[in-house]
Scaffold this motif. Structure first.
Motif, mmCIF file in Angstrom:
data_model
loop_
_atom_site.group_PDB
_atom_site.id
_atom_site.type_symbol
_atom_site.label_atom_id
_atom_site.label_comp_id
_atom_site.label_asym_id
_atom_site.label_seq_id
_atom_site.Cartn_x
_atom_site.Cartn_y
_atom_site.Cartn_z
ATOM 1 N N HIS A 25 -15.161 -16.363 1.451
ATOM 2 C CA HIS A 25 -14.532 -15.587 0.383
ATOM 3 C C HIS A 25 -13.016 -15.702 0.478
ATOM 4 O O HIS A 25 -12.443 -15.654 1.557
ATOM 5 N N ALA A 26 -12.408 -15.829 -0.669
ATOM 6 C CA ALA A 26 -10.939 -15.860 -0.704
ATOM 7 C C ALA A 26 -10.452 -14.417 -0.738
ATOM 8 O O ALA A 26 -10.764 -13.662 -1.640
ATOM 9 N N ARG A 27 -9.714 -14.045 0.260
ATOM 10 C CA ARG A 27 -9.188 -12.678 0.350
ATOM 11 C C ARG A 27 -7.686 -12.701 0.204
ATOM 12 O O ARG A 27 -7.018 -13.600 0.689
ATOM 13 N N ALA A 28 -7.195 -11.687 -0.447
ATOM 14 C CA ALA A 28 -5.751 -11.527 -0.540
ATOM 15 C C ALA A 28 -5.288 -10.853 0.739
ATOM 16 O O ALA A 28 -5.675 -9.727 1.033
ATOM 17 N N ILE A 29 -4.540 -11.569 1.522
ATOM 18 C CA ILE A 29 -4.058 -11.030 2.790
ATOM 19 C C ILE A 29 -2.739 -10.316 2.527
ATOM 20 O O ILE A 29 -1.777 -10.923 2.076
ATOM 21 N N SER A 30 -2.753 -9.031 2.774
ATOM 22 C CA SER A 30 -1.525 -8.267 2.576
ATOM 23 C C SER A 30 -0.899 -7.995 3.941
ATOM 24 O O SER A 30 -1.589 -7.754 4.922
ATOM 25 N N SER A 31 0.403 -8.054 3.956
ATOM 26 C CA SER A 31 1.088 -7.785 5.215
ATOM 27 C C SER A 31 1.062 -6.288 5.487
ATOM 28 O O SER A 31 1.047 -5.475 4.563
ATOM 29 N N PRO A 32 1.023 -5.904 6.730
ATOM 30 C CA PRO A 32 1.017 -4.470 7.044
ATOM 31 C C PRO A 32 2.325 -3.823 6.604
ATOM 32 O O PRO A 32 3.398 -4.420 6.685
ATOM 33 N N ARG A 33 2.213 -2.611 6.120
ATOM 34 C CA ARG A 33 3.394 -1.884 5.666
ATOM 35 C C ARG A 33 4.133 -1.329 6.869
ATOM 36 O O ARG A 33 3.522 -0.808 7.788
ATOM 37 N N LYS A 34 5.441 -1.442 6.828
ATOM 38 C CA LYS A 34 6.245 -0.933 7.943
ATOM 39 C C LYS A 34 6.449 0.566 7.792
ATOM 40 O O LYS A 34 6.614 1.066 6.691
ATOM 41 N N SER A 35 6.448 1.223 8.896
ATOM 42 C CA SER A 35 6.725 2.653 8.903
ATOM 43 C C SER A 35 7.889 2.905 9.856
ATOM 44 O O SER A 35 8.158 2.117 10.756
ATOM 45 N N ILE A 36 8.588 4.008 9.611
ATOM 46 C CA ILE A 36 9.738 4.358 10.447
ATOM 47 C C ILE A 36 9.551 5.762 10.988
ATOM 48 O O ILE A 36 8.942 6.612 10.362
ATOM 49 N N ARG A 60 6.724 11.370 1.166
ATOM 50 C CA ARG A 60 6.005 12.214 2.118
ATOM 51 C C ARG A 60 5.806 11.508 3.452
ATOM 52 O O ARG A 60 5.557 10.320 3.500
ATOM 53 N N ARG A 61 5.903 12.263 4.514
ATOM 54 C CA ARG A 61 5.594 11.751 5.854
ATOM 55 C C ARG A 61 4.086 11.753 6.044
ATOM 56 O O ARG A 61 3.365 12.425 5.309
ATOM 57 N N PHE A 62 3.628 10.997 7.004
ATOM 58 C CA PHE A 62 2.213 11.045 7.360
ATOM 59 C C PHE A 62 2.092 10.923 8.864
ATOM 60 O O PHE A 62 2.990 10.434 9.546
ATOM 61 N N CYS A 63 0.986 11.405 9.392
ATOM 62 C CA CYS A 63 0.768 11.464 10.833
ATOM 63 C C CYS A 63 0.024 10.234 11.324
ATOM 64 O O CYS A 63 -1.028 9.886 10.795
ATOM 65 N N LEU A 64 0.577 9.602 12.353
ATOM 66 C CA LEU A 64 -0.139 8.534 13.038
ATOM 67 C C LEU A 64 -0.996 9.118 14.151
ATOM 68 O O LEU A 64 -2.062 8.613 14.463
ATOM 69 N N VAL A 109 5.549 9.633 10.656
ATOM 70 C CA VAL A 109 6.320 8.482 10.196
ATOM 71 C C VAL A 109 6.433 8.529 8.674
ATOM 72 O O VAL A 109 5.709 9.261 7.998
ATOM 73 N N TRP A 110 7.365 7.733 8.147
ATOM 74 C CA TRP A 110 7.550 7.557 6.725
ATOM 75 C C TRP A 110 7.364 6.083 6.405
ATOM 76 O O TRP A 110 7.675 5.217 7.220
ATOM 77 N N ASP A 111 6.901 5.790 5.211
ATOM 78 C CA ASP A 111 6.746 4.410 4.764
ATOM 79 C C ASP A 111 8.137 3.864 4.434
ATOM 80 O O ASP A 111 8.857 4.425 3.607
ATOM 81 N N LEU A 112 8.519 2.776 5.094
ATOM 82 C CA LEU A 112 9.844 2.202 4.923
ATOM 83 C C LEU A 112 10.096 1.785 3.484
ATOM 84 O O LEU A 112 11.176 2.042 2.930
ATOM 85 N N ALA A 113 9.121 1.174 2.831
ATOM 86 C CA ALA A 113 9.302 0.729 1.447
ATOM 87 C C ALA A 113 9.553 1.912 0.512
ATOM 88 O O ALA A 113 10.384 1.832 -0.402
ATOM 89 N N GLU A 114 8.863 3.031 0.735
ATOM 90 C CA GLU A 114 9.061 4.216 -0.100
ATOM 91 C C GLU A 114 10.447 4.805 0.105
ATOM 92 O O GLU A 114 11.107 5.218 -0.857
ATOM 93 N N VAL A 115 10.916 4.851 1.347
ATOM 94 C CA VAL A 115 12.249 5.400 1.629
ATOM 95 C C VAL A 115 13.324 4.497 1.013
ATOM 96 O O VAL A 115 14.274 4.983 0.397
#
Length: 94
Positions: free
Chosen positions: A2-13, A40-44, A50-56
């Motif tokens: 199957h061809a899958r779209a590989i997405s890079s992991p999102r960076k968090s800070i 919004r922050r989220f709990c690891l 942490v916060w999503d770097l792209a959102e910030v």
């Protein structure tokens, strides 16, 4: 296969990295999150938030693109008393 779209992991800070990017107090950031004005922050884990770097970064770009609006002064009509200019209340009991 199957061809899958590989997405890079999102960076968090973490909090100290966020403080370097956004020079606001923790309480201000928390209040803005509650009002929906900041990402919004989220709990690891129970002790790691942490916060999503792209959102910030998107939030920062949005703030940069808006015109600078000066803060409004207090509404003096809501004061209960009007202090007398130049008179120190500690010195009036002479």
């Amino acid at each position: 296969m199957h061809a899958r779209a590989i997405s890079s992991p999102r960076k968090s800070i973490r909090r100290h990295q966020l403080r370097e990017m956004v020079p606001l107090a923790d309480s201000t950031i928390y209040e803005m999150e509650q009002r929906g004005e900041f990402p919004r922050r989220f709990c690891l884990s129970p002790r790691c938030v942490v916060w999503d770097l792209a959102e910030v970064e998107a939030w920062l770009e949005e703030r940069r693109s808006k015109p600078n609006m000066p803060a409004r002064g207090p509404d003096v009509r809501q004061r209960r008393t009007r202090p007398i200019k130049g008179q120190d209340p500690a010195r009036t009991t002479a």
